[in-house]
Scaffold this motif. Structure first.
Motif, mmCIF file in Angstrom:
data_model
loop_
_atom_site.group_PDB
_atom_site.id
_atom_site.type_symbol
_atom_site.label_atom_id
_atom_site.label_comp_id
_atom_site.label_asym_id
_atom_site.label_seq_id
_atom_site.Cartn_x
_atom_site.Cartn_y
_atom_site.Cartn_z
ATOM 1 N N TRP A 241 37.676 43.555 43.215
ATOM 2 C CA TRP A 241 36.839 42.368 42.994
ATOM 3 C C TRP A 241 37.641 41.083 43.072
ATOM 4 C CZ3 TRP A 241 37.249 38.820 38.995
ATOM 5 C CH2 TRP A 241 37.996 39.185 37.882
ATOM 6 N N THR A 242 38.899 41.119 42.626
ATOM 7 C CA THR A 242 39.722 39.906 42.674
ATOM 8 C C THR A 242 40.030 39.529 44.129
ATOM 9 O OG1 THR A 242 41.601 41.363 42.309
ATOM 10 C CG2 THR A 242 40.814 40.135 40.418
ATOM 11 N N LEU B 142 36.963 38.011 45.738
ATOM 12 C CA LEU B 142 36.721 36.624 45.341
ATOM 13 C C LEU B 142 37.721 35.659 45.958
ATOM 14 C CD1 LEU B 142 35.740 36.779 41.562
ATOM 15 C CD2 LEU B 142 34.365 35.961 43.470
ATOM 16 N N VAL B 143 39.001 36.071 46.023
ATOM 17 C CA VAL B 143 40.013 35.179 46.592
ATOM 18 C C VAL B 143 39.713 34.933 48.074
ATOM 19 C CG1 VAL B 143 42.466 34.977 47.165
ATOM 20 C CG2 VAL B 143 41.787 35.730 44.894
ATOM 21 N N LEU C 116 36.975 32.396 48.131
ATOM 22 C CA LEU C 116 37.457 31.060 47.760
ATOM 23 C C LEU C 116 38.247 30.424 48.905
ATOM 24 C CD1 LEU C 116 38.590 31.662 44.055
ATOM 25 C CD2 LEU C 116 36.639 30.297 44.829
#
Lengths: 591, 33
Positions: free
Chosen positions: A63-64, A67-68, A71
């Motif tokens: 998930w990280t 998201l990165v 972004l």
């Protein structure tokens, strides 16, 4: 209210009901990488894009990482849009020779389109070139909608997966969302809109000679010098249909013209109006079916659809009822409905759409995070105008924005399951997953950031005569509602406005830009953290103590939780704004 | 000058969002028994 009006509203809802299942099933096939009828055309394009950009499509992301990636894409495209706006006078497709956009407005607009808000503190036809509209802004309509769609799919995978650390590949979900879902639908809709008279060209603006000369008689110290006769009218043109289609399908809402969907070149006929209304709810309604299918519980998807439908129908009933009533301040005026008179409050509404379609559009555009308008919300009666405001303040989860409505609703689902668990004293479960402290912590973060930003900035604005109140046209409770609506719309990534507030000032451009950013990115981070945490969990078998999430009882609990959370958070400010304005209208006062 | 400030604000906001992702991730690391 008329039977004709209710029939039109009923037709709209029935069409959504009919289209939701086939579209939802199609999206399941797309995001589960199963066969679709568009594969022979689109798969080679997809492979070419991955090869050109170096994307390893088989590589799954935590998930990280997901998201990165999102972004990074958003940061690059924000700066790109900012640069295009600033440099538009040096770029092609600028037949009106419009100057570069001012820095604070360019920044506000870049953030606005990146976050799917499409808040517009400017008049598009006199500010943005065709190149800026197409390359700097309309591309964001695709990207931001695809980001929302990808994140909703990632959340659904988080619920569906068992003991896995990954949620899919962001770049693949984005690409498939654009190629398989957004592009085909928007192409078909653009053609349909052109058939209704929506313009599509890159010509110089037309100039028409007025039949009757208009005299411009300004007031002030230089009035005499500025007085003039106006003999011609400029008629703005542009590639409107192509932008209009994705504006509605992607729940973006940014108009090509200042009049948005009230402009006859954007929304010329009742049929184009119906198509635009359908386009707003199409993908969000379909996603409820996708949720049910991907999690193996179709009835759960329909339970969520039911809860959304109840809230939607309550909103449209209230709005239509409030707008169709005579205005008590116009005492000696005939306002009853007849063959030649719509009755009720027609201020700020297009005659070709009437009250029913204006009330329906206002409800739909704020249930979803669209923000397109075919009537001026600021001219609605206090209670009629409160409906769009409340829809935004509830989090735009009544079908909601593309993807954003679904993941926002799933946060409320988790909260509902948690509350149900507390009531019976058991660990809450959701589709075989135990809901634990981390999930609730993140859900609370999601729910609290939203009112904090809206109420915080609105409070500072109403206390500041120099920068908060100076650009406000109306005073009293209506002025408060205008400021509240601006921050709610920005934080909720809606983009519609109560037009009595001029938001093209340094204070509003900066703070609304920050609100849009927080409302988008800082809310979806805890949301995806929950998804990542859920995906890693073991599945627990349902027992007699498990609260079923497929029943009418669940739909009723979900609806109740949404209303109670919204009411507890925002009732005081609504009481000081539209509710007070309504009561004072009854006493003969207007603002 | 204003252009540099607005690009810097944009990058700062996205930097904050990135740090927020890391913070949310770190909260979920449970201490070993």
């Amino acid at each position: 209210m008329s039977t004709n009006g209710w029939l039109q509203i009923g037709l709209f809802f029935c069409l959504i009901l009919v289209i939701a299942k086939p579209l939802g099933s199609y999206m399941t096939l797309v995001f589960e990488h199963r066969k679709t009828w568009l594969d022979p055309v689109l798969t080679p394009i997809e492979r070419l894009l991955y090869r050109a950009t170096g994307v390893t499509s088989e590589q799954e992301m935590r998930w990280t990482e997901y998201l990165v990636s999102m972004l990074m894409l958003s940061a690059v495209t924000t700066v790109l849009s900012y640069a295009i706006e600033r440099l538009q006078s040096f770029l092609p497709w600028n037949p009106q020779h419009l100057a570069g956009v001012a820095p604070e407005l360019a920044w506000n607009t870049a953030i606005s389109f990146t976050t799917n808000t499409n808040w517009q503190s400017y008049t598009p036809e006199t500010t943005m070139s065709y190149f800026t509209q197409m390359v700097g802004l309309a591309t964001h309509n695709f990207w931001s909608a695809a980001v929302g769609l990808a994140l909703a799919i990632a959340f659904i995978r988080g619920i569906a997966r068992r003991e896995m650390k990954t949620l899919g590949n962001f770049w693949v979900d984005m690409t498939r969302g654009i190629l398989w879902v957004l592009l085909p639908l928007s192409t078909a809709l653009a053609v349909a809109l052109i058939s209704q008279g929506v313009v599509q060209n890159v010509r110089h603006y037309d100039s028409a000679k007025l039949v009757e000369t208009q005299k411009l008689t300004p007031t002030g110290p230089d009035a005499a010098a500025a007085a003039s006769d106006i003999t011609t009218q400029t008629i703005a043109q542009g590639p409107v249909a192509s932008q209009e289609a994705i504006k509605m399908l992607g729940t973006n809402g940014g108009g090509f013209f200042n009049g948005n969907s009230a402009h006859p070149f954007e929304n010329p006929t009742p049929l184009s109006n119906l198509l635009q209304l359908l386009a707003i709810f199409l993908i969000p309604a379909g996603l409820t079916v996708t949720l049910g299918q991907m999690t193996g519980s179709p009835r759960h998807g329909w339970a969520i659809f039911s809860a959304m439908s109840v809230l939607f129908l309550a909103g449209v009933f209230t709005s239509y009822w409030a707008e169709a009533r005579p205005n008590p301040l116009l005492n000696n005026t005939a306002q009853s409905e007849s063959s030649g008179q719509a009755g009720g409050n027609m201020e700020g509404k297009e005659v070709r759409f009437g009250i029913a379609n204006s009330a329906l559009f206002a409800t739909v555009t704020t249930d979803a995070s669209c923000g397109a308008v075919n009537a001026m919300h600021d001219s609605f009666t206090p209670l009629g105008g409160m409906v769009p405001l409340v829809n935004i303040l509830l989090g735009e989860i009544i079908f909601g924005g593309v993807g954003a409505g679904m993941y926002g609703m799933l946060i409320f689902v988790i909260l509902s399951v948690f509350i149900a668990g507390l009531m019976v004293g058991r660990t809450p479960e959701y589709l075989g997953k135990k809901i634990e402290s981390y999930d609730i912590q993140m859900a609370m973060l999601y729910l609290l950031i939203f009112p904090l930003v809206i109420l915080g900035f609105a409070a500072v604005a109403v206390l500041s005569p120099t920068f908060g109140l100076s650009s406000l046209t109306n005073h009293g409770p209506h002025g408060l509602a205008e400021i509240l609506y601006a921050y709610a719309s920005a934080t909720g990534n809606n983009g519609s406005a109560f037009g009595g507030l001029n938001a093209n000032t340094p204070w509003y451009n900066l703070t609304l830009g920050i609100s849009m950013f927080i409302g988008r990115f800082l809310m979806l981070i805890p949301m995806l953290a929950i998804a990542g945490n859920l995906a890693a969990k073991k599945s627990v078998p349902a027992t007699a103590g498990t609260f079923p999430v497929t029943t009418p009882l669940f739909a009723a609990l979900l609806t109740g939780v949404i209303v109670i959370v919204g009411a507890l958070t925002f009732f005081p400010v609504l009481a000081l704004g539209p509710v007070l304005e309504h009561l004072l209208m009854g006493a003969g006062k207007s603002f | 000058m204003l252009d540099i400030i607005f690009v810097a604000i944009t990058l700062l906001l996205f930097g904050v969002a990135h740090a927020y992702v890391e913070a949310c991730n770190r909260v979920n690391v449970r201490p070993k028994p």
